[in-house]
Design a protein around this motif. Structure first.
Motif, PDB file in Angstrom:
ATOM      1  N   THR A  69      31.650  11.248  17.825  1.00 22.07           N
ATOM      2  CA  THR A  69      33.108  11.246  17.878  1.00 22.07           C
ATOM      3  C   THR A  69      33.630  12.202  16.811  1.00 22.07           C
ATOM      4  O   THR A  69      33.233  12.134  15.652  1.00 22.07           O
ATOM      5  CB  THR A  69      33.657   9.826  17.627  1.00 22.07           C
ATOM      6  OG1 THR A  69      33.131   8.972  18.632  1.00 22.07           O
ATOM      7  CG2 THR A  69      35.167   9.805  17.690  1.00 22.07           C
TER       8      THR A  69
ATOM      9  N   GLY B  80      41.739  15.271  16.431  1.00 22.53           N
ATOM     10  CA  GLY B  80      42.170  15.295  17.816  1.00 22.53           C
ATOM     11  C   GLY B  80      41.700  16.557  18.523  1.00 22.53           C
ATOM     12  O   GLY B  80      41.342  17.545  17.884  1.00 22.53           O
ATOM     13  N   VAL B  81      41.702  16.506  19.842  1.00 19.46           N
ATOM     14  CA  VAL B  81      41.327  17.660  20.662  1.00 19.46           C
ATOM     15  C   VAL B  81      42.415  17.890  21.698  1.00 19.46           C
ATOM     16  O   VAL B  81      42.828  16.965  22.397  1.00 19.46           O
ATOM     17  CB  VAL B  81      39.983  17.428  21.389  1.00 19.46           C
ATOM     18  CG1 VAL B  81      39.709  18.528  22.394  1.00 19.46           C
ATOM     19  CG2 VAL B  81      38.851  17.325  20.391  1.00 19.46           C
ATOM     20  N   THR B  82      42.886  19.118  21.759  1.00 22.58           N
ATOM     21  CA  THR B  82      43.782  19.532  22.826  1.00 22.58           C
ATOM     22  C   THR B  82      43.015  20.513  23.693  1.00 22.58           C
ATOM     23  O   THR B  82      42.675  21.608  23.236  1.00 22.58           O
ATOM     24  CB  THR B  82      45.054  20.202  22.279  1.00 22.58           C
ATOM     25  OG1 THR B  82      45.736  19.264  21.442  1.00 22.58           O
ATOM     26  CG2 THR B  82      45.969  20.633  23.404  1.00 22.58           C
ATOM     27  N   ALA B  83      42.699  20.113  24.891  1.00 22.71           N
ATOM     28  CA  ALA B  83      42.018  20.996  25.839  1.00 22.71           C
ATOM     29  C   ALA B  83      43.087  21.686  26.667  1.00 22.71           C
ATOM     30  O   ALA B  83      43.921  21.028  27.287  1.00 22.71           O
ATOM     31  CB  ALA B  83      41.080  20.188  26.729  1.00 22.71           C
TER      32      ALA B  83
ATOM     33  N   TRP C 139      36.033  16.206  27.078  1.00 24.21           N
ATOM     34  CA  TRP C 139      36.515  16.154  25.698  1.00 24.21           C
ATOM     35  C   TRP C 139      37.027  14.773  25.325  1.00 24.21           C
ATOM     36  O   TRP C 139      36.958  14.378  24.163  1.00 24.21           O
ATOM     37  CB  TRP C 139      37.611  17.193  25.475  1.00 24.21           C
ATOM     38  CG  TRP C 139      37.075  18.585  25.406  1.00 24.21           C
ATOM     39  CD1 TRP C 139      37.175  19.554  26.353  1.00 24.21           C
ATOM     40  CD2 TRP C 139      36.342  19.151  24.327  1.00 24.21           C
ATOM     41  NE1 TRP C 139      36.545  20.694  25.940  1.00 24.21           N
ATOM     42  CE2 TRP C 139      36.025  20.480  24.681  1.00 24.21           C
ATOM     43  CE3 TRP C 139      35.913  18.671  23.089  1.00 24.21           C
ATOM     44  CZ2 TRP C 139      35.304  21.323  23.845  1.00 24.21           C
ATOM     45  CZ3 TRP C 139      35.202  19.522  22.251  1.00 24.21           C
ATOM     46  CH2 TRP C 139      34.900  20.824  22.635  1.00 24.21           C
ATOM     47  N   LYS C 140      37.509  14.016  26.288  1.00 22.61           N
ATOM     48  CA  LYS C 140      38.032  12.675  25.977  1.00 22.61           C
ATOM     49  C   LYS C 140      36.934  11.740  25.466  1.00 22.61           C
ATOM     50  O   LYS C 140      37.209  10.753  24.803  1.00 22.61           O
ATOM     51  CB  LYS C 140      38.737  12.073  27.191  1.00 22.61           C
ATOM     52  CG  LYS C 140      37.832  11.672  28.319  1.00 22.61           C
ATOM     53  CD  LYS C 140      38.641  11.096  29.476  1.00 22.61           C
ATOM     54  CE  LYS C 140      37.803  10.720  30.644  1.00 22.61           C
ATOM     55  NZ  LYS C 140      36.888  11.704  31.159  1.00 22.61           N
TER      56      LYS C 140
ATOM     57  N   ALA D 277      36.683  12.431  21.356  1.00 26.47           N
ATOM     58  CA  ALA D 277      37.843  12.360  20.460  1.00 26.47           C
ATOM     59  C   ALA D 277      38.737  11.198  20.855  1.00 26.47           C
ATOM     60  O   ALA D 277      39.038  11.014  22.029  1.00 26.47           O
ATOM     61  CB  ALA D 277      38.635  13.659  20.512  1.00 26.47           C
TER      62      ALA D 277
ATOM     63  N   ASP E 130      41.806  10.971  19.898  1.00 27.55           N
ATOM     64  CA  ASP E 130      43.094  11.616  20.160  1.00 27.55           C
ATOM     65  C   ASP E 130      42.818  12.829  21.038  1.00 27.55           C
ATOM     66  O   ASP E 130      42.380  13.876  20.560  1.00 27.55           O
ATOM     67  CB  ASP E 130      43.737  12.030  18.830  1.00 27.55           C
ATOM     68  CG  ASP E 130      45.054  12.764  19.019  1.00 27.55           C
ATOM     69  OD1 ASP E 130      45.623  12.718  20.130  1.00 27.55           O
ATOM     70  OD2 ASP E 130      45.503  13.405  18.048  1.00 27.55           O
ATOM     71  N   TYR E 131      43.037  12.683  22.328  1.00 26.16           N
ATOM     72  CA  TYR E 131      42.706  13.740  23.296  1.00 26.16           C
ATOM     73  C   TYR E 131      43.905  14.026  24.182  1.00 26.16           C
ATOM     74  O   TYR E 131      44.559  13.118  24.667  1.00 26.16           O
ATOM     75  CB  TYR E 131      41.528  13.288  24.158  1.00 26.16           C
ATOM     76  CG  TYR E 131      41.358  14.079  25.427  1.00 26.16           C
ATOM     77  CD1 TYR E 131      40.802  15.353  25.409  1.00 26.16           C
ATOM     78  CD2 TYR E 131      41.762  13.566  26.656  1.00 26.16           C
ATOM     79  CE1 TYR E 131      40.643  16.088  26.573  1.00 26.16           C
ATOM     80  CE2 TYR E 131      41.607  14.289  27.824  1.00 26.16           C
ATOM     81  CZ  TYR E 131      41.043  15.545  27.777  1.00 26.16           C
ATOM     82  OH  TYR E 131      40.901  16.261  28.926  1.00 26.16           O
ATOM     83  N   ARG E 132      44.200  15.314  24.358  1.00 29.03           N
ATOM     84  CA  ARG E 132      45.246  15.736  25.292  1.00 29.03           C
ATOM     85  C   ARG E 132      44.694  16.840  26.172  1.00 29.03           C
ATOM     86  O   ARG E 132      43.964  17.711  25.704  1.00 29.03           O
ATOM     87  CB  ARG E 132      46.463  16.310  24.560  1.00 29.03           C
ATOM     88  CG  ARG E 132      47.257  15.346  23.779  1.00 29.03           C
ATOM     89  CD  ARG E 132      48.544  15.953  23.196  1.00 29.03           C
ATOM     90  NE  ARG E 132      48.437  17.295  22.667  1.00 29.03           N
ATOM     91  CZ  ARG E 132      49.100  18.361  23.161  1.00 29.03           C
ATOM     92  NH1 ARG E 132      49.911  18.242  24.184  1.00 29.03           N
ATOM     93  NH2 ARG E 132      48.963  19.556  22.611  1.00 29.03           N
TER      94      ARG E 132
END
Length: 107
Positions: free
Chosen positions: A41, A45-48, A65-66, A69, A71-73
Motif C-alpha cells: 500500500t 494518494g494516487v490519481t490515475a 491503482w485502487k 492506495a 486514496d485513489y481517484r
C-alpha cells in the motif's frame, strides 16, 4: 580484400543478432518466472489520469491503482494517447488539485 571485409561484416552482424536473440530469450525467461503476489500500500494518494480516446492504454486497464492506495481517484480527460503533450487545461487542473491538496497536508 573487399571480399574479406564483406565476410567480416556478415560475421559481425551475425554475432550481433545472436547476442540480441540471447538477450531477448533471457528477458522472456525472466518474464515467465516473475510473480507478483501482493502489492504494497502506497503512503500517498494516487490519481490515475486516462484519456477518453486513448486506444493504446484503455482506461479499463488503470483500475489496479485502487489496490495500492487508500486514496485513489480515476480521472478521464478528453483526448488521445499523446494529448498530455499539449498540456490541456483539464490536465493542469488535476495537477493543481493534487499538488495543492498535498502541500496543504505537509507540516
Amino acid at each position: 580484400m573487399l571480399f574479406q571485409l564483406a565476410i567480416q561484416d556478415r560475421m559481425s552482424a551475425s554475432r550481433a543478432w545472436m547476442l540480441g536473440l540471447g538477450l531477448l530469450a533471457a528477458d522472456l525467461e525472466a518474464n515467465r518466472q516473475y510473480r507478483f503476489d501482493h502489492a504494497p500500500t502506497l503512503p500517498c494518494g494516487v490519481t490515475a489520469i486516462g484519456w477518453g480516446d486513448d486506444h493504446e492504454i484503455p482506461v479499463t486497464t488503470m483500475a489496479g491503482w485502487k489496490d495500492v492506495a487508500d486514496d485513489y481517484r480515476l480521472v478521464l480527460i478528453d483526448g488521445g494517447h499523446h494529448a498530455f503533450l499539449e498540456a490541456p487545461a483539464d490536465l493542469l487542473v488535476e495537477f493543481e488539485r493534487d499538488l495543492t491538496s498535498a502541500s496543504s497536508t505537509t507540516p
